[in-house]
Design a protein around this motif. Structure first.
Motif, short mmCIF file in Angstrom:
data_model
loop_
_atom_site.label_atom_id
_atom_site.label_comp_id
_atom_site.label_asym_id
_atom_site.label_seq_id
_atom_site.Cartn_x
_atom_site.Cartn_y
_atom_site.Cartn_z
N ARG A 118 -11.79 16.26 5.59
CA ARG A 118 -12.93 15.85 5.41
C ARG A 118 -12.76 14.84 4.23
O ARG A 118 -13.42 13.51 4.18
CB ARG A 118 -14.03 17.01 4.59
N ILE A 119 -11.94 14.99 3.19
CA ILE A 119 -11.77 14.29 1.99
C ILE A 119 -11.16 12.85 2.63
O ILE A 119 -11.45 11.91 2.22
CB ILE A 119 -10.94 14.89 1.11
N GLU A 120 -10.19 13.06 3.60
CA GLU A 120 -9.48 11.95 4.24
C GLU A 120 -10.41 11.00 5.04
O GLU A 120 -10.41 9.87 5.17
CB GLU A 120 -8.48 12.34 5.18
N ARG A 121 -11.34 11.71 5.82
CA ARG A 121 -12.43 11.27 6.58
C ARG A 121 -13.29 10.33 5.70
O ARG A 121 -13.62 9.13 5.80
CB ARG A 121 -13.43 12.22 7.11
N ILE A 125 -13.70 5.99 5.87
CA ILE A 125 -15.24 5.60 5.92
C ILE A 125 -15.34 4.68 5.02
O ILE A 125 -15.92 3.28 5.22
CB ILE A 125 -16.14 6.58 5.79
N HIS A 126 -14.91 4.80 3.68
CA HIS A 126 -14.76 3.66 2.65
C HIS A 126 -14.04 2.92 2.77
O HIS A 126 -14.20 1.62 2.03
CB HIS A 126 -15.06 4.57 1.26
N GLN A 127 -12.96 2.94 3.47
CA GLN A 127 -12.07 1.67 3.27
C GLN A 127 -11.46 1.40 4.85
O GLN A 127 -10.47 0.98 5.14
CB GLN A 127 -10.73 2.49 2.97
N THR A 128 -12.54 1.49 5.90
CA THR A 128 -12.36 1.10 7.05
C THR A 128 -11.52 -0.27 7.31
O THR A 128 -10.36 -0.15 7.96
CB THR A 128 -13.62 1.11 7.90
N TRP A 129 -12.11 -1.21 6.58
CA TRP A 129 -11.52 -2.61 6.98
C TRP A 129 -9.83 -2.67 6.62
O TRP A 129 -9.22 -3.21 7.06
CB TRP A 129 -12.29 -3.80 6.42
N LEU A 133 -6.24 -3.12 8.71
CA LEU A 133 -5.11 -4.16 8.64
C LEU A 133 -4.06 -3.46 8.10
O LEU A 133 -3.01 -4.29 8.02
CB LEU A 133 -6.01 -5.04 7.47
N THR A 134 -3.97 -2.57 7.14
CA THR A 134 -2.78 -2.13 6.56
C THR A 134 -1.96 -0.99 7.32
O THR A 134 -0.80 -0.67 6.95
CB THR A 134 -2.84 -1.66 5.17
N SER A 135 -2.60 -0.03 7.94
CA SER A 135 -2.15 0.91 8.82
C SER A 135 -0.95 0.51 9.71
O SER A 135 -1.35 -0.27 10.62
CB SER A 135 -3.03 2.01 9.21
N THR A 136 0.15 0.98 9.72
CA THR A 136 1.27 1.09 10.79
C THR A 136 0.90 1.73 12.18
O THR A 136 0.18 2.83 11.63
CB THR A 136 2.55 1.28 10.48
N PRO A 137 1.26 1.49 13.00
CA PRO A 137 1.09 2.46 14.24
C PRO A 137 1.68 3.87 14.21
O PRO A 137 1.33 4.80 14.30
CB PRO A 137 1.74 1.71 15.33
#
Length: 191
Positions: A118-121, A125-129, A133-137
């Motif tokens: 839940r915290i991660e979710r 949501i707040h950092q979607t954009w 852009l920054t998450s690796t596969p």
């Protein structure tokens, strides 16, 4: 001739959950990187929706038992069920998780896993954009595996709850998931 009055039933909901888990496992095994991000978001939503439904089922069962014991009117019972449905549909993820723990539909261990999700979710949501852009596969794959494992545990807890209840109305998903007006909401107020 098939029964035309048959609505959505529990096995259909269970099939949805099982199919989704299977799809996600396939995305992970086949390294379908383009599916990782959206799958994480969808798993978050399914965990939340399933928790809300579990809380509704437990509370509805309690309400039904109280109705039988107190011999309340059918109208009163339906009104309270409608209100309960609206209440549970409007629960936040946080509220649903706590009510699920307090009503014993999940255990403490699963509660803690869901809390992390839940915290991660909320962060997602707040950092979607930024995350897109920054998450690796590889990082997304790791996150998806963890979320999918928690999703599976919630699905199993849901199955346990339904097996414990074994009541016919549990199998009609329209009781909870329909967005239309319910019986008592459509009645006209007497003047």
């Amino acid at each position: 001739m098939p029964n035309k009055e048959k609505n959505l039933i529990f096995p259909d909901f269970a099939s949805i959950l099982l199919k989704r888990r299977s799809e996600v496992k396939g995305f992970i095994e086949n390294n379908e990187e383009s599916k990782f991000y959206e799958s994480i978001i969808l798993q978050y939503s399914l965990i939340e929706s399933t928790l809300k439904y579990m809380v509704f089922l437990q509370m509805a069962l309690n309400l039904g038992l109280l109705h039988v014991r107190m011999k309340t009117s059918q109208e009163d019972f339906h009104f309270k069920m409608d209100e309960l449905k609206l209440y549970c549909q409007n629960l936040s993820f946080y509220q649903a998780q706590h009510l699920a723990l307090c009503s014993n539909v999940i255990n403490e261990e699963l509660y803690k896993k869901i809390d992390k999700i839940r915290i991660e979710r909320n962060d997602w949501i707040h950092q979607t954009w930024l995350l897109q852009l920054t998450s690796t596969p590889n990082k997304l794959k790791e996150d998806l595996e963890r979320v999918n494992d928690t999703f599976w545990e919630v699905t199993q807890a849901f199955g346990d709850l339904v097996n414990d209840i074994k009541h016919p109305w549990v199998f009609d998903l329209n009781v909870f998931f329909s967005k239309g007006k319910t019986k008592t909401q459509t009645k006209k107020n007497p003047k």
